[in-house]
Design a protein around this motif. Structure first.
Motif, PDB file in Angstrom:
ATOM      1  N   HIS A 148      25.276  44.844  11.302  1.00  0.00           N
ATOM      2  CA  HIS A 148      24.895  43.549  11.841  1.00  0.00           C
ATOM      3  C   HIS A 148      25.957  42.525  11.448  1.00  0.00           C
ATOM      4  N   ILE A 149      26.316  41.687  12.395  1.00  0.00           N
ATOM      5  CA  ILE A 149      27.167  40.534  12.137  1.00  0.00           C
ATOM      6  C   ILE A 149      26.373  39.315  12.582  1.00  0.00           C
ATOM      7  N   ASN A 150      26.016  38.489  11.625  1.00  0.00           N
ATOM      8  CA  ASN A 150      25.156  37.340  11.860  1.00  0.00           C
ATOM      9  C   ASN A 150      25.840  36.066  11.395  1.00  0.00           C
ATOM     10  N   ILE A 151      25.275  34.936  11.770  1.00  0.00           N
ATOM     11  CA  ILE A 151      25.632  33.659  11.161  1.00  0.00           C
ATOM     12  C   ILE A 151      24.416  33.151  10.410  1.00  0.00           C
ATOM     13  N   VAL A 152      24.588  32.901   9.129  1.00  0.00           N
ATOM     14  CA  VAL A 152      23.505  32.387   8.290  1.00  0.00           C
ATOM     15  C   VAL A 152      23.725  30.893   8.097  1.00  0.00           C
ATOM     16  N   THR A 153      22.652  30.122   8.268  1.00  0.00           N
ATOM     17  CA  THR A 153      22.731  28.664   8.173  1.00  0.00           C
ATOM     18  C   THR A 153      21.709  28.152   7.167  1.00  0.00           C
ATOM     19  N   PHE A 154      22.188  27.334   6.232  1.00  0.00           N
ATOM     20  CA  PHE A 154      21.308  26.604   5.317  1.00  0.00           C
ATOM     21  C   PHE A 154      21.471  25.116   5.591  1.00  0.00           C
ATOM     22  N   GLN A 155      20.367  24.442   5.818  1.00  0.00           N
ATOM     23  CA  GLN A 155      20.404  22.997   5.898  1.00  0.00           C
ATOM     24  C   GLN A 155      20.582  22.423   4.480  1.00  0.00           C
ATOM     25  N   PRO A 156      21.044  21.175   4.361  1.00  0.00           N
ATOM     26  CA  PRO A 156      21.191  20.596   3.023  1.00  0.00           C
ATOM     27  C   PRO A 156      19.922  20.780   2.192  1.00  0.00           C
ATOM     28  N   GLY A 157      20.108  21.276   0.988  1.00  0.00           N
ATOM     29  CA  GLY A 157      18.970  21.539   0.119  1.00  0.00           C
ATOM     30  C   GLY A 157      18.382  22.919   0.274  1.00  0.00           C
ATOM     31  N   GLY A 158      18.810  23.681   1.290  1.00  0.00           N
ATOM     32  CA  GLY A 158      18.297  25.029   1.472  1.00  0.00           C
ATOM     33  C   GLY A 158      18.868  25.993   0.448  1.00  0.00           C
ATOM     34  N   ARG A 159      18.149  27.085   0.259  1.00  0.00           N
ATOM     35  CA  ARG A 159      18.598  28.051  -0.750  1.00  0.00           C
ATOM     36  C   ARG A 159      18.045  29.435  -0.483  1.00  0.00           C
ATOM     37  N   ILE A 160      18.700  30.437  -1.052  1.00  0.00           N
ATOM     38  CA  ILE A 160      18.095  31.758  -1.244  1.00  0.00           C
ATOM     39  C   ILE A 160      17.377  31.677  -2.590  1.00  0.00           C
ATOM     40  N   PRO A 161      16.045  31.721  -2.602  1.00  0.00           N
ATOM     41  CA  PRO A 161      15.323  31.388  -3.830  1.00  0.00           C
ATOM     42  C   PRO A 161      15.124  32.567  -4.782  1.00  0.00           C
ATOM     43  N   PHE A 162      15.924  33.611  -4.628  1.00  0.00           N
ATOM     44  CA  PHE A 162      15.870  34.744  -5.549  1.00  0.00           C
ATOM     45  C   PHE A 162      17.221  35.436  -5.494  1.00  0.00           C
ATOM     46  N   ALA A 163      17.529  36.230  -6.477  1.00  0.00           N
ATOM     47  CA  ALA A 163      18.804  36.944  -6.513  1.00  0.00           C
ATOM     48  C   ALA A 163      18.667  38.239  -5.711  1.00  0.00           C
ATOM     49  N   GLU A 164      19.139  38.209  -4.458  1.00  0.00           N
ATOM     50  CA  GLU A 164      19.090  39.404  -3.618  1.00  0.00           C
ATOM     51  C   GLU A 164      19.897  40.536  -4.275  1.00  0.00           C
ATOM     52  N   THR A 165      19.303  41.726  -4.298  1.00  0.00           N
ATOM     53  CA  THR A 165      19.991  42.899  -4.857  1.00  0.00           C
ATOM     54  C   THR A 165      19.643  44.072  -3.963  1.00  0.00           C
ATOM     55  N   HIS A 166      20.623  44.551  -3.181  1.00  0.00           N
ATOM     56  CA  HIS A 166      20.294  45.522  -2.133  1.00  0.00           C
ATOM     57  C   HIS A 166      21.477  46.435  -1.840  1.00  0.00           C
ATOM     58  N   VAL A 167      21.197  47.477  -1.056  1.00  0.00           N
ATOM     59  CA  VAL A 167      22.189  48.516  -0.797  1.00  0.00           C
ATOM     60  C   VAL A 167      23.275  48.061   0.180  1.00  0.00           C
ATOM     61  N   MET A 168      23.030  47.046   0.990  1.00  0.00           N
ATOM     62  CA  MET A 168      24.019  46.644   1.992  1.00  0.00           C
ATOM     63  C   MET A 168      25.238  46.003   1.348  1.00  0.00           C
ATOM     64  N   GLU A 169      26.424  46.382   1.856  1.00  0.00           N
ATOM     65  CA  GLU A 169      27.657  45.692   1.497  1.00  0.00           C
ATOM     66  C   GLU A 169      27.786  44.428   2.349  1.00  0.00           C
ATOM     67  N   HIS A 170      28.520  43.461   1.841  1.00  0.00           N
ATOM     68  CA  HIS A 170      28.635  42.183   2.540  1.00  0.00           C
ATOM     69  C   HIS A 170      30.077  41.709   2.610  1.00  0.00           C
ATOM     70  N   GLY A 171      30.401  41.099   3.758  1.00  0.00           N
ATOM     71  CA  GLY A 171      31.524  40.186   3.853  1.00  0.00           C
ATOM     72  C   GLY A 171      30.959  38.863   4.317  1.00  0.00           C
ATOM     73  N   LEU A 172      31.266  37.768   3.605  1.00  0.00           N
ATOM     74  CA  LEU A 172      30.757  36.443   3.942  1.00  0.00           C
ATOM     75  C   LEU A 172      31.935  35.482   4.067  1.00  0.00           C
ATOM     76  N   TYR A 173      32.206  35.032   5.285  1.00  0.00           N
ATOM     77  CA  TYR A 173      33.272  34.070   5.515  1.00  0.00           C
ATOM     78  C   TYR A 173      32.636  32.721   5.813  1.00  0.00           C
ATOM     79  N   VAL A 174      32.946  31.721   4.985  1.00  0.00           N
ATOM     80  CA  VAL A 174      32.307  30.406   5.130  1.00  0.00           C
ATOM     81  C   VAL A 174      32.909  29.688   6.336  1.00  0.00           C
ATOM     82  N   LEU A 175      32.057  29.357   7.298  1.00  0.00           N
ATOM     83  CA  LEU A 175      32.474  28.688   8.522  1.00  0.00           C
ATOM     84  C   LEU A 175      32.384  27.172   8.433  1.00  0.00           C
ATOM     85  N   GLN A 176      31.455  26.689   7.620  1.00  0.00           N
ATOM     86  CA  GLN A 176      31.190  25.248   7.587  1.00  0.00           C
ATOM     87  C   GLN A 176      30.395  24.922   6.339  1.00  0.00           C
ATOM     88  N   GLY A 177      30.615  23.734   5.767  1.00  0.00           N
ATOM     89  CA  GLY A 177      29.780  23.222   4.696  1.00  0.00           C
ATOM     90  C   GLY A 177      30.130  23.774   3.329  1.00  0.00           C
TER      91      GLY A 177
END
Length: 268
Positions: free
Chosen positions: A188-217
């Motif tokens: 999957h290739i997605n775009i993840v968006t957080f509005q100001p003040g948004g968060r991932i409220p836990f430490a994700e720990t999972h089998v998927m590998e990630h590449g995250l390129y910051v597009l904005q903000g």
């Protein structure tokens, strides 16, 4: 909407070499300011093109994908872009105009456009405009599954794909270019968006590998045990099971292009 891309160039001799880049056993953080002219590569069978290769399979680290930021000058491109017939591609345009030909069908992609190209597909990339074409290219070898047909090529865009809010919040949403229930796709290739003040409220720990390129903000991003300040053009590369979390900062949305491997059994 604007989308970050490496600026290139070189810093002045007066600048200190002490920087923000980090490489560990669990993750790599490649800040935008180290993606200079001297770390680009030319690519076989590509004309008037240079690429920042910011992720590649490394034994014992992240092994499923490669990720490039590709800049094509006017008149450049390739009629033989992919050397591996079993590789699939995700292409996301940051700036300029791409002429993408897939199995003889021509598509015009502009900033925010996304294309998926299956394995064993004939495709071309051309820049027939008068300004540079800048796009992100993610490559992964397709993992066929008995009884499941491979996916078909498609072209869409950020603008034409409605974000899916995460449960119980309007501050965190994911723009999904592929239906998560479509078992034909193994990435999957997605775009993840957080509005100001948004968060991932836990430490994700999972089998998927990630590449995250910051597009904005901007944000504070948890990488294993380290909180790192990130912004446009920064890249994070996470191996499987590396803990991660996020807290958006600033007064603009924080957005990143996300790769992850999905929908297959781990090879034994």
């Amino acid at each position: 909407m604007s989308y970050a891309f490496p600026k290139g160039g070189l810093p002045p001799q007066s600048q200190s070499p002490e920087g923000r880049a980090i490489f560990t056993d669990a993750y790599a953080f490649i800040p935008a300011d180290v993606m200079t002219d001297i770390v680009t590569s030319n690519l076989p069978h590509w004309n008037n093109t240079r690429a920042w290769i910011i992720a590649r399979p490394l034994s014992g680290f992240a092994e499923t994908f490669a990720q490039y930021a590709v800049e094509v000058a006017p008149g450049g491109g390739s009629s033989r872009p992919e050397p591996d017939p079993f590789a699939q591609a995700g292409l996301f345009v940051a700036e300029g105009t791409m002429t993408l030909i897939i199995n003889g069908d021509s598509h015009t992609l502009t900033a925010g456009s996304y294309a998926y190209v299956p394995p064993q597909t004939e495709w071309y990339v051309l820049n027939s405009a008068d300004m540079p074409l800048k796009f992100h290219w993610i490559r992964k070898r397709y993992e066929p599954e008995d009884g499941i047909d491979p996916p078909e090529a498609f072209v869409t865009s950020d603008q034409n794909t409605a974000p899916s809010p995460m449960p119980e919040t309007d501050l965190w949403a994911t723009t999904r270019f592929v239906d998560p229930s479509d078992m034909r796709h193994d990435m999957h290739i997605n775009i993840v968006t957080f509005q100001p003040g948004g968060r991932i409220p836990f430490a994700e720990t999972h089998v998927m590998e990630h590449g995250l390129y910051v597009l904005q903000g901007t944000a504070r991003y948890l990488l294993n045990k380290d909180w790192v300040d990130v912004g446009p053009g920064d890249f994070m590369w996470l191996r499987a099971f590396c803990p991660q979390a996020c807290e958006a900062t600033g007064d603009a949305p924080f957005r990143y292009l996300l790769y992850k491997d999905v929908n297959r059994h781990p090879a034994l």
